[in-house]
Design an enzyme around this catalytic site. Structure first.
Site, mmCIF file in Angstrom:
data_model
loop_
_atom_site.group_PDB
_atom_site.id
_atom_site.type_symbol
_atom_site.label_atom_id
_atom_site.label_comp_id
_atom_site.label_asym_id
_atom_site.label_seq_id
_atom_site.Cartn_x
_atom_site.Cartn_y
_atom_site.Cartn_z
ATOM 1 N N LYS A 171 14.710 11.869 -2.196
ATOM 2 C CA LYS A 171 16.000 11.161 -2.218
ATOM 3 C C LYS A 171 17.038 11.940 -3.011
ATOM 4 C CE LYS A 171 14.576 6.692 -0.740
ATOM 5 N NZ LYS A 171 14.584 5.266 -0.808
ATOM 6 N N LYS A 226 8.938 10.751 7.962
ATOM 7 C CA LYS A 226 8.745 9.297 7.995
ATOM 8 C C LYS A 226 9.961 8.603 8.611
ATOM 9 C CE LYS A 226 9.606 6.708 4.341
ATOM 10 N NZ LYS A 226 9.827 5.324 3.938
ATOM 11 N N LYS A 269 14.784 3.483 7.078
ATOM 12 C CA LYS A 269 15.920 2.625 7.447
ATOM 13 C C LYS A 269 17.248 3.285 7.119
ATOM 14 C CE LYS A 269 14.591 -0.726 4.183
ATOM 15 N NZ LYS A 269 14.228 -0.048 2.925
HETATM 16 N N1 AQP Z 1 7.851 4.712 8.178
HETATM 17 C C1 AQP Z 1 7.139 3.782 7.568
HETATM 18 N N2 AQP Z 1 5.900 3.472 8.008
HETATM 19 C C2 AQP Z 1 5.171 2.499 7.400
HETATM 20 N N3 AQP Z 1 5.620 1.797 6.330
HETATM 21 C C3 AQP Z 1 6.851 2.058 5.874
HETATM 22 N N4 AQP Z 1 7.583 1.544 4.868
HETATM 23 C C4 AQP Z 1 8.775 2.184 4.816
HETATM 24 N N5 AQP Z 1 8.843 3.104 5.782
HETATM 25 C C5 AQP Z 1 7.666 3.064 6.456
HETATM 26 C C6 AQP Z 1 7.149 0.455 4.003
HETATM 27 O O1 AQP Z 1 8.114 -0.593 4.084
HETATM 28 C C7 AQP Z 1 8.147 -1.277 2.833
HETATM 29 C C8 AQP Z 1 9.545 -1.461 2.383
HETATM 30 O O2 AQP Z 1 10.117 -0.190 2.115
HETATM 31 P P1 AQP Z 1 11.251 -0.092 1.036
HETATM 32 O O3 AQP Z 1 12.375 -0.970 1.419
HETATM 33 O O4 AQP Z 1 10.676 -0.344 -0.313
HETATM 34 O O5 AQP Z 1 11.754 1.377 1.038
HETATM 35 P P2 AQP Z 1 11.131 2.720 1.524
HETATM 36 O O6 AQP Z 1 9.660 2.762 1.329
HETATM 37 O O7 AQP Z 1 11.920 3.820 0.894
HETATM 38 O O8 AQP Z 1 11.446 2.561 3.065
HETATM 39 P P3 AQP Z 1 12.573 3.223 3.940
HETATM 40 O O9 AQP Z 1 12.620 2.502 5.234
HETATM 41 O O10 AQP Z 1 12.361 4.693 3.992
HETATM 42 O O11 AQP Z 1 13.900 2.865 3.139
HETATM 43 P P4 AQP Z 1 15.021 3.820 2.612
HETATM 44 O O12 AQP Z 1 15.491 4.590 3.805
HETATM 45 O O13 AQP Z 1 16.052 2.902 2.043
HETATM 46 O O14 AQP Z 1 14.400 4.684 1.571
HETATM 47 C C9 AQP Z 1 7.301 -0.458 1.851
HETATM 48 O O15 AQP Z 1 6.032 -1.079 1.707
HETATM 49 C C10 AQP Z 1 7.157 0.868 2.544
HETATM 50 O O16 AQP Z 1 5.966 1.524 2.188
#
Ligand code: AQP
Length: 337
Positions: free
Chosen positions: A120, A202, A205
């Site tokens: 990040k 990965k 969002k």
């Molecule tokens: N690609 C993924 N596959 C499986 N699980 C995923 N998670 C995120 N991406 C995947 C799981 O979703 C939960 C919530 O995630 P988060 O909101 O805590 O943030 P994150 O892990 O950083 O997810 P993102 O989508 O990548 O968000 P941004 O883009 O904001 O950083 C967690 O349990 C995560 O493991």
């Protein structure tokens, strides 16, 4: 670990989702869709972690709107607010307070090793703030406040779970047993859904490429279009093999939504090619998300109900969180009046 705080033998689950963008099928398959299975047998706390979201610059009105949306999605995915505690992180001040104390029990070196911080900070070079660096400490506070035994998360959060355990063990060893040492619950399938635009990355969002991520709330034709455009290799066989990252990801997604094994899927699509397979993945995904989308739309029309869930959840969460925080304050030597 002895847990002096739990009044019953029922174990505790905690998990959270950041309202940092429109949720993807990665968030759904890796986390949300697994949350309901725990609500009958565990004390479950599911949180909208808005304080985590501001480690990346957010548009205030959008953050507020998405906070309602994530809560509505929790319920639309099957969580019953009467069977678990649904709440917003910033409504329970103990999260930030415990995070400060735990910061003093977390080493600079261990935070420097976190891959999410490295990822990040390299993507947000203009805003490498201290909150982004200490994000895992706030996450440790989230989990430890509720004495959670189990934390259902996707594979990307495993490293943060490990540091949570290290912080808790360090604190327990310095004082006396205070925190339950939590385990991660990482699903066998769907723990790491990959981007459709670059299947070595990965699905996230916050990805700016709209074709990289399928959103839970994407319309049916949009979902199908995104799967049709998914990056795959130049082969045509629907088989799971090393090096076929794109098709492997699609097989995983198809398997998660249908419950079919990889062998069954390979047999089903033998000789049929990628085009037909991509369409089938899009259709099963859209079919599975349709009822979630319909329920979500109803819930978003009833803000008063969502706010009542937030209020009840915050009161329930605060009750438990305050007990843990007060114990921690006594142990570190603060004067309690
Ligand atoms: N690609 C993924 N596959 C499986 N699980 C995923 N998670 C995120 N991406 C995947 C799981 O979703 C939960 C919530 O995630 P988060 O909101 O805590 O943030 P994150 O892990 O950083 O997810 P993102 O989508 O990548 O968000 P941004 O883009 O904001 O950083 C967690 O349990 C995560 O493991």
């Amino acid at each position: 670990m002895i847990n002096e705080q739990k009044p019953t033998a029922k174990k505790t689950v905690f998990s959270g989702v950041q309202p940092s963008g429109n949720l993807t099928i990665g968030n759904y398959l890796g986390a949300l869709s697994n949350f309901t299975e725990f609500t009958e047998t565990y004390n479950c706390y599911y949180c909208v972690v808005d304080q985590h979201a501001i480690t990346i610059r957010q548009v205030p009105a959008e953050l507020r709107q998405r906070t309602y949306e994530v809560l509505a999605l929790y319920i639309a995915c099957g969580l019953d607010p009467d069977k678990c505690t649904l709440f917003v992180q910033s409504h329970v001040h103990e999260h930030a307070e415990l995070a400060w104390i735990l910061n003093c029990f977390t080493m600079f070196g261990e935070l420097s090793r976190m891959t999410q911080f490295k990822d990040k900070s390299s993507k947000n070079t203009g805003n490498v703030n201290a909150g982004l660096f200490t994000y895992p400490v706030l996450m440790a506070a989230d989990i430890l406040l509720y004495q959670a035994d189990l934390v259902p998360v996707g594979a990307d959060q495993n490293q943060h779970l490990e540091i949570t355990r290290d912080i808790a063990e360090r604190f327990n060893n310095l004082y006396s047993p205070t925190f339950t040492i939590p385990d991660a619950y990482i699903p066998k399938e769907g723990a790491k859904i990959m981007s459709l635009a670059d299947p070595t990355k990965k699905m996230s969002k916050s990805d700016e490429n709209d074709f990289a991520s399928v959103r839970i709330l994407d319309p049916r034709d949009g979902i199908i279009k995104k799967f049709k455009r998914a990056v795959t290799d130049s082969d045509t066989r629907v088989v799971m093999e090393p090096g076929k990252d794109g098709i492997n990801n699609l097989i995983t997604i198809y398997s998660c939504f249908t419950g079919k094994t990889v062998e069954e899927i390979e047999r089903e699509f033998e000789g049929r090619g990628y085009g037909e397979f991509k369409l089938a993945v899009g259709e099963v995904c859209a079919d599975a998300l349709a009822p979630v989308q319909a329920r979500f739309a109803e819930l978003m029309n009833d803000r008063a109900y969502l706010e009542s869930v937030m209020k009840t959840g915050a009161a329930k969460a605060s009750h438990t969180a305050a007990r843990t925080l007060s114990k921690v304050k006594r142990k570190v030597g603060f004067v309690i009046l």
